[in-house]
Design a protein around this motif. Structure first.
Motif, PDB file in Angstrom:
ATOM      1  N   LEU A  66      12.522  13.669   5.607  1.00 40.12           N
ATOM      2  CA  LEU A  66      13.273  12.558   5.032  1.00 40.12           C
ATOM      3  C   LEU A  66      12.702  11.215   5.467  1.00 40.12           C
ATOM      4  CD1 LEU A  66      15.702  11.594   3.379  1.00 40.12           C
ATOM      5  CD2 LEU A  66      17.104  11.854   5.448  1.00 40.12           C
ATOM      6  N   LEU A  67      12.385  11.065   6.739  1.00 44.02           N
ATOM      7  CA  LEU A  67      11.833   9.796   7.230  1.00 44.02           C
ATOM      8  C   LEU A  67      10.497   9.480   6.566  1.00 44.02           C
ATOM      9  CD1 LEU A  67      12.637  10.019  11.053  1.00 44.02           C
ATOM     10  CD2 LEU A  67      13.830   8.666   9.311  1.00 44.02           C
ATOM     11  N   GLU A  68       9.654  10.495   6.424  1.00 45.55           N
ATOM     12  CA  GLU A  68       8.363  10.296   5.754  1.00 45.55           C
ATOM     13  C   GLU A  68       8.574   9.845   4.312  1.00 45.55           C
ATOM     14  OE1 GLU A  68       4.237  12.798   4.778  1.00 45.55           O
ATOM     15  OE2 GLU A  68       6.121  13.878   5.105  1.00 45.55           O
TER      16      GLU A  68
ATOM     17  N   MET B 256      11.280   8.401   2.865  1.00 45.15           N
ATOM     18  CA  MET B 256      11.896   7.086   2.690  1.00 45.15           C
ATOM     19  C   MET B 256      10.913   5.961   2.992  1.00 45.15           C
ATOM     20  SD  MET B 256      15.880   7.552   3.932  1.00 45.15           S
ATOM     21  CE  MET B 256      15.453   7.939   5.633  1.00 45.15           C
ATOM     22  N   ALA B 257      10.080   6.139   3.992  1.00 48.41           N
ATOM     23  CA  ALA B 257       9.091   5.107   4.309  1.00 48.41           C
ATOM     24  C   ALA B 257       8.130   4.900   3.144  1.00 48.41           C
ATOM     25  CB  ALA B 257       8.323   5.494   5.570  1.00 48.41           C
ATOM     26  N   LEU B 258       7.663   5.993   2.552  1.00 49.69           N
ATOM     27  CA  LEU B 258       6.743   5.887   1.426  1.00 49.69           C
ATOM     28  C   LEU B 258       7.441   5.315   0.197  1.00 49.69           C
ATOM     29  CD1 LEU B 258       3.838   6.406   0.510  1.00 49.69           C
ATOM     30  CD2 LEU B 258       4.553   8.711  -0.192  1.00 49.69           C
ATOM     31  N   GLU B 259       8.677   5.716  -0.005  1.00 48.21           N
ATOM     32  CA  GLU B 259       9.438   5.205  -1.142  1.00 48.21           C
ATOM     33  C   GLU B 259       9.633   3.693  -1.045  1.00 48.21           C
ATOM     34  OE1 GLU B 259      12.901   7.225  -3.549  1.00 48.21           O
ATOM     35  OE2 GLU B 259      13.701   6.401  -1.684  1.00 48.21           O
ATOM     36  N   GLU B 260       9.943   3.213   0.146  1.00 44.72           N
ATOM     37  CA  GLU B 260      10.129   1.777   0.329  1.00 44.72           C
ATOM     38  C   GLU B 260       8.831   1.005   0.129  1.00 44.72           C
ATOM     39  OE1 GLU B 260      13.826   2.344   3.507  1.00 44.72           O
ATOM     40  OE2 GLU B 260      11.874   1.630   4.206  1.00 44.72           O
ATOM     41  N   LYS B 261       7.743   1.608   0.540  1.00 44.84           N
ATOM     42  CA  LYS B 261       6.449   0.931   0.426  1.00 44.84           C
ATOM     43  C   LYS B 261       5.916   0.935  -1.004  1.00 44.84           C
ATOM     44  CE  LYS B 261       1.653   1.149   2.079  1.00 44.84           C
ATOM     45  NZ  LYS B 261       0.676   1.909   2.911  1.00 44.84           N
TER      46      LYS B 261
END
Length: 219
Positions: free
Chosen positions: A122-124, A126-131
């Protein structure tokens, strides 16, 4: 076009709740069924919110980005979809393990390990989604289309759970974004939710975490 600030707010909630969950499970003493019930109920709630959130993205976001974004979206959307499959698989493992642990308070480490895996994925994601994704959403998705994400969650959640879910998001939410989200709600919700939702989450957090103010992501 889409105002994606609500996505950052939702992600903050997911980061907080799913980071705290593995240790919550590990802290339940073997055989303490009463405590396991409380933690498992909380886990079920946040897992359902996450499932519906991603289901909404699958229906309302990815197809439109692929249709409108050309090479920019063709390069990243399949990665997002693949990550969703991995997260959903981890979610299914967690939700399959929870009933037995809830009723016996045995095998908690297996549940916690499954939550660890879910958190990593999940953390991986969300970080990519935000970027990568949110800037594209602002460019290619209208405000009305973006609102379908929230509408999907509302339509498929137990109605009695909605104020608590909103309270989870409000806990670290930007007041301006909260106001913007509620601007589209019925009048009664606009008036009641800012008062009711935080109180419900404080009560829920006290029961789950032992404090109405669990550790914040930004703290």
């Amino acid at each position: 076009m889409a105002d994606v600030r609500d996505m950052y707010m939702a992600h903050t909630m997911f980061r907080r709740e799913f980071r705290l969950l593995p240790q919550l499970v590990r802290d339940v003493a073997p055989g303490d069924i009463q405590r396991a019930e409380i933690v498992a109920t909380h886990a079920d709630k946040v897992c359902l919110i996450l499932h519906l959130h991603h289901e909404g993205e699958d229906k309302a976001v990815w197809p439109r980005l692929l249709e409108r974004g050309g090479e920019a979206t063709a390069a990243i959307v399949p990665t997002m979809e693949g990550q969703h499959h991995g997260i959903e698989s981890a979610l299914e493992t967690v939700t399959a393990l929870l009933p037995t642990w809830r009723s016996t308070a045995q095998g908690g480490e297996e549940v916690a390990a499954a939550l660890d895996l879910l958190l990593d994925r999940l953390l991986e994601h969300m970080a990519l989604e935000e970027k990568e994704i949110l800037p594209l959403a602002e460019k290619y998705i209208t405000a009305a289309e973006w609102a379908e994400l929230g509408e999907h969650g509302l339509a498929n959640s137990p109605k009695k759970e909605l104020p608590l879910a909103f309270g989870m998001v409000m806990y670290e939410g930007d007041p301006e974004v909260i106001k913007a989200v509620l601007a589209h709600a019925p009048l009664v919700a606009r008036l009641v939710m800012p008062i009711l939702a935080p109180r419900l989450y404080a009560s829920h957090a006290k029961r789950v975490y032992g404090t109405p103010t669990p550790p914040r992501v930004g703290a």
